[in-house]
Design an enzyme around this catalytic site. Sequence first.
Site, PDB file in Angstrom:
ATOM      1  CG  HIS A  75      11.715  47.574  31.420  1.00 43.54           C
ATOM      2  ND1 HIS A  75      12.756  48.468  31.494  1.00 43.54           N
ATOM      3  CD2 HIS A  75      11.043  47.707  32.593  1.00 43.54           C
ATOM      4  CE1 HIS A  75      12.703  49.128  32.647  1.00 43.54           C
ATOM      5  NE2 HIS A  75      11.673  48.669  33.321  1.00 43.54           N
TER       6      HIS A  75
ATOM      7  NE  ARG B 129      15.813  52.277  35.600  1.00 42.56           N
ATOM      8  CZ  ARG B 129      14.499  52.074  35.735  1.00 42.56           C
ATOM      9  NH1 ARG B 129      13.982  50.866  35.587  1.00 42.56           N
ATOM     10  NH2 ARG B 129      13.701  53.099  35.992  1.00 42.56           N
TER      11      ARG B 129
ATOM     12  CD  GLU C 192      15.099  48.283  29.144  1.00 44.95           C
ATOM     13  OE1 GLU C 192      14.036  48.935  29.120  1.00 44.95           O
ATOM     14  OE2 GLU C 192      15.520  47.734  30.155  1.00 44.95           O
TER      15      GLU C 192
END
Lengths: 305, 305
Positions: free
Chosen positions: B261, B213, B242
């Site tokens: 991601h 993360r 993000e």
Amino acid sequence: MKPIEAAAVVRYTREDGLAEALRGADALFLYDFLSTALRAAWSAADRLRWVHIASAGVDPVLFPALRDSDVVLTNSRGVFDDSIAEYVLGVILAFAKDFARSVDLQRQGRWLHRETERIAGKRVLVVGTGPIGRTIARMLRAAGMSVSGMGRRARDDDPDFGTVYSSAELTRHLSGMDYVVAVAPLTEQTKGMFDAEAFAAMKPGARFVNVGRGELVVTSDLIDALRAGRPAAAALDVFDTEPLPPDSPLWTMEGVLVSPHMSGDVIGWRTTLVELFAENFQRWQSGRPLRNVVNKQLGYVPSGD
Amino acid sequence: MKPIEAAAVVRYTREDGLAEALRGADALFLYDFLSTALRAAWSAADRLRWVHIASAGVDPVLFPALRDSDVVLTNSRGVFDDSIAEYVLGVILAFAKDFARSVDLQRQGRWLHRETERIAGKRVLVVGTGPIGRTIARMLRAAGMSVSGMGRRARDDDPDFGTVYSSAELTRHLSGMDYVVAVAPLTEQTKGMFDAEAFAAMKPGARFVNVGRGELVVTSDLIDALRAGRPAAAALDVFDTEPLPPDSPLWTMEGVLVSPHMSGDVIGWRTTLVELFAENFQRWQSGRPLRNVVNKQLGYVPSGD
């Protein structure tokens, strides 16, 4: 080279001084392994008994006069195995995870999620069953890939490949492969083996990796084949002309990764190469059998493949 | 979702309709795993008994009201293990073999030989000893790397890591590592664990990989650290914001690989995620124990680590 300089008269030369340096020499360490100057200088080799080459491939020196002479040829087999295997696993992962596109998108500052691929379970054919091919096979297998080999003799019990197909049946066995890795030595038999017919036999989506020699491939056929989507992509570390000419379409083709003949060249490789020569020199001086003696008719060091 | 639609009333909603859809619902499948909308909608959860999240990390839903409630939380542990492990091996090889530079040089049409690195024998610390970290460890070890782990409890007999260091001693164990891989769950204990002090403890040349993360990292500290050369490089698939904001220096920093991601998201992952939820739904409906029940105080599914 210090231990060798202590035991022998050593002459260092570039290509243009080779003929002169060769006169009276007993042994030649061909450090510039892509040089073809030895052929032209051969008539000056008046007492040469041994040539050692700083590469695994010996194709640049296998001209008829050397091949048919009594001069012993040894190569640098073993130096590049692990590095090239890591490189091949790296480019396969780069394809599967779409890394080149990630680099391009990053340069554009674009955040664009994509779905990528697993490599586990994917089928790989390694064409060439010498030590480099074997190390590639072990490494890809350890990463979960399904690997088979292609060599001179078909068999089902190879310790590294399991199944080895006969290269006489290349096109027949290409169709099921997700990845095809070319690492065969360049010989009369393997020259141009990857031609239009071979590429047409690949499945759509297949990817081609060449870490052997550029001349294993008919380059114009590869370019046409890439345009037709079989293979869908290629990682090319070797080319029939090096450096790759500026006007080659390969530089800019979608799905093509170009690298400058460096897959085996890790930091320290030059030292390792010289150490291998130095070890062979000691063997030669004391009359012990040399390591890595090339079968000049086959074009490589035989190992039962 | 067909089998579930046959057995239950299913409401599909976006974030802005969550509160309304939640009223009267027994279970919630949180497909948008980064959404934090549940917290605001929580007062509408008048009969909710179960929340399933389409990710391994559960940090976006671990707000106090849910954490202290009787609502059962399950995650998608296991779906991403192999994909992320392949991704991590891929970025490590990309660093070692200098692939991003190769892509850049190819775009410029430049043939520039470089010496690269082996990965075998290099030391990797995997921070996070859950299933993803374990799969990473097995994969890197199979590729010849020297792997250790970092988790809550130190031990020397871990089946995947061998040695696991205590995360209480993070900085002490960073100094010998060539690669540091962050894959810990985001909890109060792990938030910001990679800060200026941690980066300063890395050796020059070390490379940092974050597939956990973004909030495990103090981003401004990482940027300063990269400028100072410790770590020398970073592969970042997750960020504290993000998409990564357009003005982030990370987009253009030398040695930084940015990906959006996606490390776990292979073709078919959405199907796998829904299948896992469907299986848990059948268990829930028939009163059997659910898979992947999160310990809401710890913030992950415990497995003795």
